[in-house]
Scaffold this motif. Structure first.
Motif, PDB file in Angstrom:
ATOM      1  N   ASP A 190       0.983  -1.261  -0.042  1.00 48.02           N
ATOM      2  CA  ASP A 190       0.157  -0.002   0.082  1.00 48.02           C
ATOM      3  C   ASP A 190       0.866   1.531   0.105  1.00 48.02           C
ATOM      4  OD1 ASP A 190      -2.649  -1.205   1.976  1.00 48.02           O
ATOM      5  OD2 ASP A 190      -2.312  -1.181  -0.133  1.00 48.02           O
ATOM      6  N   GLU A 191       1.890   1.392   0.862  1.00 46.51           N
ATOM      7  CA  GLU A 191       3.108   2.390   0.827  1.00 46.51           C
ATOM      8  C   GLU A 191       3.374   2.774  -0.654  1.00 46.51           C
ATOM      9  OE1 GLU A 191       5.640   5.327   2.568  1.00 46.51           O
ATOM     10  OE2 GLU A 191       3.525   4.649   3.087  1.00 46.51           O
ATOM     11  N   LEU A 192       3.887   1.448  -1.486  1.00 44.81           N
ATOM     12  CA  LEU A 192       4.225   1.795  -2.738  1.00 44.81           C
ATOM     13  C   LEU A 192       3.251   2.142  -3.491  1.00 44.81           C
ATOM     14  CD1 LEU A 192       6.701  -1.414  -3.105  1.00 44.81           C
ATOM     15  CD2 LEU A 192       7.174   1.005  -2.775  1.00 44.81           C
ATOM     16  N   ARG A 193       1.900   1.696  -3.494  1.00 43.88           N
ATOM     17  CA  ARG A 193       0.914   2.247  -4.220  1.00 43.88           C
ATOM     18  C   ARG A 193       0.574   3.625  -3.983  1.00 43.88           C
ATOM     19  NH1 ARG A 193      -0.742  -3.075  -3.898  1.00 43.88           N
ATOM     20  NH2 ARG A 193      -1.774  -2.791  -2.012  1.00 43.88           N
ATOM     21  N   GLN A 194       0.752   4.082  -2.842  1.00 43.60           N
ATOM     22  CA  GLN A 194       0.503   5.408  -2.435  1.00 43.60           C
ATOM     23  C   GLN A 194       1.521   6.357  -3.147  1.00 43.60           C
ATOM     24  OE1 GLN A 194       0.494   6.476   1.539  1.00 43.60           O
ATOM     25  NE2 GLN A 194      -0.790   8.353   1.506  1.00 43.60           N
ATOM     26  N   LEU A 195       2.883   5.972  -2.877  1.00 42.64           N
ATOM     27  CA  LEU A 195       4.030   6.608  -3.741  1.00 42.64           C
ATOM     28  C   LEU A 195       3.733   6.676  -5.077  1.00 42.64           C
ATOM     29  CD1 LEU A 195       6.808   7.896  -3.275  1.00 42.64           C
ATOM     30  CD2 LEU A 195       7.763   5.464  -3.649  1.00 42.64           C
ATOM     31  N   GLU A 196       3.356   5.718  -5.710  1.00 37.53           N
ATOM     32  CA  GLU A 196       3.065   5.705  -7.121  1.00 37.53           C
ATOM     33  C   GLU A 196       2.035   6.843  -7.593  1.00 37.53           C
ATOM     34  OE1 GLU A 196       1.873   1.841  -7.793  1.00 37.53           O
ATOM     35  OE2 GLU A 196       3.998   1.090  -8.113  1.00 37.53           O
ATOM     36  N   ASN A 197       0.788   6.938  -6.792  1.00 33.87           N
ATOM     37  CA  ASN A 197       0.005   8.045  -7.114  1.00 33.87           C
ATOM     38  C   ASN A 197       0.377   9.357  -6.815  1.00 33.87           C
ATOM     39  OD1 ASN A 197      -2.298   6.466  -7.510  1.00 33.87           O
ATOM     40  ND2 ASN A 197      -2.628   5.734  -5.525  1.00 33.87           N
ATOM     41  N   TYR A 198       1.405   9.549  -5.977  1.00 35.28           N
ATOM     42  CA  TYR A 198       2.214  10.881  -5.637  1.00 35.28           C
ATOM     43  C   TYR A 198       2.941  11.195  -6.931  1.00 35.28           C
ATOM     44  CZ  TYR A 198       5.580  14.025  -3.732  1.00 35.28           C
ATOM     45  OH  TYR A 198       6.402  15.119  -3.507  1.00 35.28           O
ATOM     46  N   LEU A 199       3.644  10.058  -7.511  1.00 38.46           N
ATOM     47  CA  LEU A 199       4.534  10.214  -8.499  1.00 38.46           C
ATOM     48  C   LEU A 199       3.641  10.691  -9.716  1.00 38.46           C
ATOM     49  CD1 LEU A 199       7.229   7.741  -8.048  1.00 38.46           C
ATOM     50  CD2 LEU A 199       7.449  10.003  -7.786  1.00 38.46           C
ATOM     51  N   ILE A 200       2.508  10.062  -9.969  1.00 36.91           N
ATOM     52  CA  ILE A 200       1.770  10.677 -11.303  1.00 36.91           C
ATOM     53  C   ILE A 200       1.451  11.879 -11.116  1.00 36.91           C
ATOM     54  CG2 ILE A 200      -0.655  10.304 -12.010  1.00 36.91           C
ATOM     55  CD1 ILE A 200      -0.641   7.270 -11.428  1.00 36.91           C
ATOM     56  N   ILE A 201       1.182  12.469 -10.015  1.00 38.89           N
ATOM     57  CA  ILE A 201       0.842  14.111  -9.804  1.00 38.89           C
ATOM     58  C   ILE A 201       2.099  14.975 -10.106  1.00 38.89           C
ATOM     59  CG2 ILE A 201       0.122  16.034  -8.141  1.00 38.89           C
ATOM     60  CD1 ILE A 201      -1.358  13.637  -6.812  1.00 38.89           C
ATOM     61  N   GLN A 202       3.214  14.571  -9.531  1.00 37.57           N
ATOM     62  CA  GLN A 202       4.506  15.176  -9.663  1.00 37.57           C
ATOM     63  C   GLN A 202       4.896  14.933 -11.165  1.00 37.57           C
ATOM     64  OE1 GLN A 202       4.906  17.117  -7.864  1.00 37.57           O
ATOM     65  NE2 GLN A 202       6.063  16.599  -5.817  1.00 37.57           N
ATOM     66  N   LYS A 203       4.702  13.912 -11.705  1.00 39.40           N
ATOM     67  CA  LYS A 203       5.299  13.875 -13.164  1.00 39.40           C
ATOM     68  C   LYS A 203       4.349  14.696 -14.179  1.00 39.40           C
ATOM     69  CE  LYS A 203       7.365   9.234 -13.245  1.00 39.40           C
ATOM     70  NZ  LYS A 203       7.191   8.024 -13.671  1.00 39.40           N
ATOM     71  N   THR A 204       3.084  14.652 -13.800  1.00 38.11           N
ATOM     72  CA  THR A 204       2.371  15.711 -14.524  1.00 38.11           C
ATOM     73  C   THR A 204       2.535  17.223 -14.366  1.00 38.11           C
ATOM     74  OG1 THR A 204       0.361  14.008 -14.245  1.00 38.11           O
ATOM     75  CG2 THR A 204      -0.308  16.417 -14.911  1.00 38.11           C
TER      76      THR A 204
END
Length: 602
Positions: free
Chosen positions: A450-464
């Motif tokens: 879950d921690e990695l999935r939360q990190l992936e969602n954060y990175l989607i926002i930052q990459k955008t």
């Protein structure tokens, strides 16, 4: 005085525009800002592409014209090499050598002279390029020629004798010299010394006149337009060839060129030309090509016109879409105004100070009214009940706010998909998932998966947000994904790598995240190739993390929580090298679901 009045009027006008903008609706503000943001890159990209294409066309024109000039020079030199070979055959002829050698006893002189004249006639008759061939003795007097009008030949040699040609020919010692002296203006001539075979004794001179029309092949090879020109001059600054002799100003301009090769823009009689020139290695002739600017940049002008059309179409389409987008953005904001009446906060002394009369102002008034009513209600409660209520409100705050934001973002996601704004939908969906994982049913300890999935969602926002500036690679062993970790352990470290590493670097950067099991510990490594830190900066950050100071607050918070939950033997360590990057290591114990105490996550 007038200037002061004008400045006052301008200041008042600006203030009025600012006030109108401040008091306008959010929909209008968003539309204006989106128009500015959208139009700026469209216009910049459009004009940049035009100037880039113009420079590319210029570069390609230079390269292709230089290449064609080299081809034309090679063709011209091959033609002239053929004439040079003929001169070598003639000057080494046995009978001619005997006739020119004053120290030789000549037998059968008439027969030898007839043979020499016959040989000259043969080359003139069989080679259409040759107009005449003549032989001079060592005293520079005409000796033999190809039986044409002797008076014309004598007049021609008078011109030669009165010029500096023979001085240059003698200095060459037998090498050929090409000059623009002949029987007519359409001739160019090869002149060289005839030396006695096997020695450097000068016996005389040979001169071969050829038709200048063979140089016209250069014009066909370079492919100049009708209003262009090709000019050739020798090293004595005499014009050898010009495609259009009547344009005297272009010829005068070419005669003033001193360099052996190059290109430049010139203005002649109000007409712009692109001049490219280089020098033949064989003849030392300078060959120049005058190309009209309209001809050179015709392609880039077409690109400019197409670019302008595309910009106009893009602007029209952008305006239409911006009004649609602003409509969808303002609708959820209006809903927030009514939803904020249901939100309670622990600090009841805050006030929303609005200086606007738009939707945000209305939202602030509703919020202030809500707080006033809540404060009056709380004052009626006993001190003990007030303390309990504050704790309940503080506990509820952690869940109500994320729930509220999650539901609102879910609404934005749905509306963006209906509007086919898939990028907005993707970001809002990622942010919604981020908040959903942040809730975790109030738990502070979650699975590593879950921690990695939360990190992936954060990175989607930052990459955008940062487009192609960030590249992230995550590698985690499957065995550890079910193990437990304190919520929001990795995200602050990655955020630190983005803002203080890659962003400071100012170019694209990479972040590598690995998670591996080592005996009874799980080791995370977060490595970036950002700007890195100098030794003194690294030391200060490490001290700040250990002492929980403001600098490195995110890292110190993570380190403190790990030690609090798992013990002082766990936590984070930092390594960095300026200009190379930074690596943060996180060590936590291996904990499965069944290993947790019931009070562990309280």
């Amino acid at each position: 005085m007038i200037a002061v009045k004008n400045m006052t009027k301008l200041k008042k006008m600006i203030q009025a525009i600012v006030k109108n903008f401040r008091d306008s609706s959010i929909k209008v503000k968003i539309s204006i800002m989106l128009i500015i943001v959208a139009f700026t890159p469209i216009i910049i990209i459009g004009f940049t592409s035009y100037y880039i294409s113009r420079s590319i066309v210029e570069e390609n024109t230079i390269k292709s014209t230089h290449y064609n000039l080299e081809l034309a020079n090679n063709e011209m030199e091959n033609e002239l090499y053929e004439i040079e070979d003929i001169s070598l055959i003639l000057l080494s002829d046995y009978d001619l050598q005997i006739l020119l050698d004053q120290n030789t006893v000549i037998n059968n002189r008439l027969a030898r002279e007839d043979r020499v004249r016959s040989l000259l006639d043969k080359y003139v008759a069989t080679n259409a390029k040759i107009n005449s061939i003549a032989i001079l003795d060592a005293e520079e007097y005409l000796k033999y020629h190809d039986r044409r009008d002797r008076l014309l030949v004598l007049n021609n040699f008078e011109k030669i004798r009165n010029s500096s040609v023979f001085k240059d020919v003698k200095a060459l010692g037998g090498k050929p010299l090409w000059v623009n002296i002949g029987e007519t203006a359409d001739d160019i001539s090869l002149i060289r010394v005839i030396n006695k075979v096997g020695t450097r004794q000068k016996l005389g001179f040979i001169m071969i006149d050829i038709d200048k029309s063979i140089l016209g092949n250069i014009s066909r090879t370079v492919n100049t337009p009708e209003d262009g020109n090709i000019i050739i001059k020798d090293k004595t600054n005499n014009i050898i060839f010009s495609k259009y002799d009547e344009n005297k100003n272009i010829i005068d301009n070419f005669l003033n060129i001193k360099k052996s090769a190059g290109y430049e823009f010139v203005n002649i009689d109000g007409n712009e030309y692109f001049l490219i020139y280089n020098t033949s290695n064989y003849t030392d002739w300078l060959v120049g090509v005058y190309l009209p600017i309209d001809y050179v940049f015709s392609t880039s002008e077409m690109i400019k016109n197409i670019t302008m059309v595309v910009i106009i179409i893009s602007i029209v389409i952008s305006i239409m879409w911006m009004f649609v987008i602003s409509d969808f953005i303002t609708k959820p904001i209006k809903e927030i105004r009514s939803l904020m009446g249901k939100v309670e906060r622990g600090n009841l002394s805050v006030r929303f100070n609005s200086k606007y009369n738009d939707e945000f102002g209305q939202l602030g008034n509703s919020f202030n009214k809500m707080l006033s009513e809540m404060r009056g209600l709380i004052e009626e409660i006993y001190e003990s009940q007030l303390k309990i209520r504050k704790n309940e409100l503080k506990s509820l705050q952690m869940q109500i706010n994320p729930h509220f934001l999650y539901n609102t973002l879910d609404t934005i996601n749905w509306m963006a998909q209906n509007a086919k704004q898939y990028e907005i939908a993707r970001v809002s969906r990622a942010l919604a998932n981020y908040f959903r994982l942040s809730l975790s049913k109030g738990k502070q300890v979650i699975s590593i998966g879950d921690e990695l999935r939360q990190l992936e969602n954060y990175l989607i926002i930052q990459k955008t947000r940062y487009q192609d500036l960030i590249n992230v690679e995550i590698e985690a062993e499957d065995e550890i994904k079910s193990c437990k970790i304190i919520k929001l352990t990795l995200q602050p470290i990655v955020e630190n790598a983005i803002y203080h590493g890659i962003k400071e670097k100012g170019s694209k950067g990479n972040i590598f995240i690995t998670a591996k099991l080592r005996e009874n510990s799980i080791i995370f490594k977060i490595k970036d190739d950002g700007i890195g830190m100098k030794p003194e900066e690294l030391d200060e950050l490490i001290r700040s993390v250990e002492m929980t100071r403001t600098k490195g607050f995110g890292l110190s918070n993570v380190n403190e929580r790990i030690k609090l939950y798992f013990g002082n033997q766990y936590g984070i360590s930092i390594q960095s090298k300026y200009g190379v990057g930074t690596e943060v290591t996180v060590i936590i114990p291996k904990i499965k679901e069944g290993d947790l105490d019931e009070n562990f996550d309280s």
